[in-house]
Write a protein that holds these residues in place. Structure first.
Motif, mmCIF file in Angstrom:
data_model
loop_
_atom_site.group_PDB
_atom_site.id
_atom_site.type_symbol
_atom_site.label_atom_id
_atom_site.label_comp_id
_atom_site.label_asym_id
_atom_site.label_seq_id
_atom_site.Cartn_x
_atom_site.Cartn_y
_atom_site.Cartn_z
ATOM 1 N N ALA A 1 57.070 12.163 16.807
ATOM 2 C CA ALA A 1 58.228 12.036 15.854
ATOM 3 C C ALA A 1 57.694 11.101 14.738
ATOM 4 C CB ALA A 1 59.303 11.471 16.642
ATOM 5 N N VAL A 2 57.001 10.064 15.140
ATOM 6 C CA VAL A 2 56.704 9.018 13.954
ATOM 7 C C VAL A 2 55.833 9.695 12.777
ATOM 8 C CG1 VAL A 2 55.158 7.081 13.295
ATOM 9 C CG2 VAL A 2 56.431 7.229 15.642
ATOM 10 N N THR A 3 54.800 10.758 12.906
ATOM 11 C CA THR A 3 54.311 11.299 11.906
ATOM 12 C C THR A 3 55.284 12.230 11.044
ATOM 13 O OG1 THR A 3 52.084 11.136 12.910
ATOM 14 C CG2 THR A 3 52.466 13.044 11.224
ATOM 15 N N ILE B 1 67.095 8.904 7.212
ATOM 16 C CA ILE B 1 66.546 8.769 8.564
ATOM 17 C C ILE B 1 67.508 7.723 9.298
ATOM 18 C CG2 ILE B 1 64.616 8.409 10.195
ATOM 19 C CD1 ILE B 1 64.196 10.809 8.155
ATOM 20 N N TRP B 2 68.452 8.366 9.999
ATOM 21 C CA TRP B 2 69.343 7.594 10.958
ATOM 22 C C TRP B 2 68.976 7.738 12.218
ATOM 23 C CZ3 TRP B 2 74.472 9.564 8.196
ATOM 24 C CH2 TRP B 2 74.381 9.033 6.899
ATOM 25 N N ALA B 3 69.340 6.712 12.970
ATOM 26 C CA ALA B 3 69.154 6.901 14.502
ATOM 27 C C ALA B 3 70.546 6.394 15.079
ATOM 28 C CB ALA B 3 67.803 5.947 15.061
ATOM 29 N N LEU B 4 70.510 6.895 16.273
ATOM 30 C CA LEU B 4 71.690 6.524 17.324
ATOM 31 C C LEU B 4 71.058 5.635 18.350
ATOM 32 C CD1 LEU B 4 74.726 6.940 17.814
ATOM 33 C CD2 LEU B 4 74.126 8.945 18.932
ATOM 34 N N GLU B 5 71.230 4.435 18.330
ATOM 35 C CA GLU B 5 70.673 3.392 19.228
ATOM 36 C C GLU B 5 71.358 1.970 19.515
ATOM 37 O OE1 GLU B 5 69.035 2.705 22.265
ATOM 38 O OE2 GLU B 5 67.168 3.727 21.638
ATOM 39 N N PRO C 1 60.668 2.227 19.414
ATOM 40 C CA PRO C 1 60.749 1.126 18.511
ATOM 41 C C PRO C 1 60.187 1.477 16.733
ATOM 42 C CG PRO C 1 60.379 0.154 20.429
ATOM 43 C CD PRO C 1 59.997 1.624 20.607
ATOM 44 N N GLU C 2 59.107 2.174 16.912
ATOM 45 C CA GLU C 2 58.384 2.356 15.601
ATOM 46 C C GLU C 2 59.094 3.296 14.896
ATOM 47 O OE1 GLU C 2 53.642 3.867 14.138
ATOM 48 O OE2 GLU C 2 54.361 3.893 16.424
ATOM 49 N N LEU C 3 59.951 4.304 15.531
ATOM 50 C CA LEU C 3 60.643 5.356 14.820
ATOM 51 C C LEU C 3 61.924 4.488 14.179
ATOM 52 C CD1 LEU C 3 61.063 8.360 16.878
ATOM 53 C CD2 LEU C 3 60.256 8.337 14.721
ATOM 54 N N LEU C 4 62.592 3.477 15.045
ATOM 55 C CA LEU C 4 63.451 2.421 14.547
ATOM 56 C C LEU C 4 63.193 2.040 13.212
ATOM 57 C CD1 LEU C 4 64.953 1.117 17.618
ATOM 58 C CD2 LEU C 4 66.063 2.853 16.259
ATOM 59 N N ASP C 5 61.815 1.235 13.030
ATOM 60 C CA ASP C 5 61.613 0.739 11.948
ATOM 61 C C ASP C 5 61.207 1.514 10.880
ATOM 62 O OD1 ASP C 5 61.220 -1.629 13.444
ATOM 63 O OD2 ASP C 5 59.041 -1.392 13.742
#
Length: 95
Positions: free
Chosen positions: A9-11, A23-27, A59-63
């Motif tokens: 997912a990071v790539t 890019i939005w996250a639900l967390e 956490p890498e995605l959240l960043d």
């Protein structure tokens, strides 16, 4: 609403950001804002990341996220099943 699964997912997200995707996250995170207050700026190309029910979003995605949302809840429970949470977020953010 289109969805997909990707092993790295990071790539994937780094590539999507280069293509102009929001890019939005639900967390639940210290940077999170209430879902009801954050989706007013709609973008045509938006990705919503929902993480694992056990470990959450990497956490890498959240960043890499432009916005991180949480769903406010009353009572002692702190989270929804990921499919329910995604359904709620998808409805709120698309309306």
């Amino acid at each position: 609403m289109t969805w997909s699964y990707h092993k790295d997912a990071v790539t994937l997200v780094k590539g999507l950001k280069k293509e102009g995707w929001m890019i939005w996250a639900l967390e639940e995170d210290e940077r999170s804002i209430p879902l009801s207050k954050g989706g007013k700026q709609k973008a045509e190309k938006t990705v919503l990341i929902a993480g694992s029910e056990v470990t959450g979003v990497d956490p890498e995605l959240l960043d890499l996220c432009d916005k991180i949302f949480y769903i406010p809840m009353l009572g002692g429970k702190k989270s929804f099943n990921v499919s329910v949470a995604f359904g709620v977020a998808g409805f709120v953010l698309s309306s």
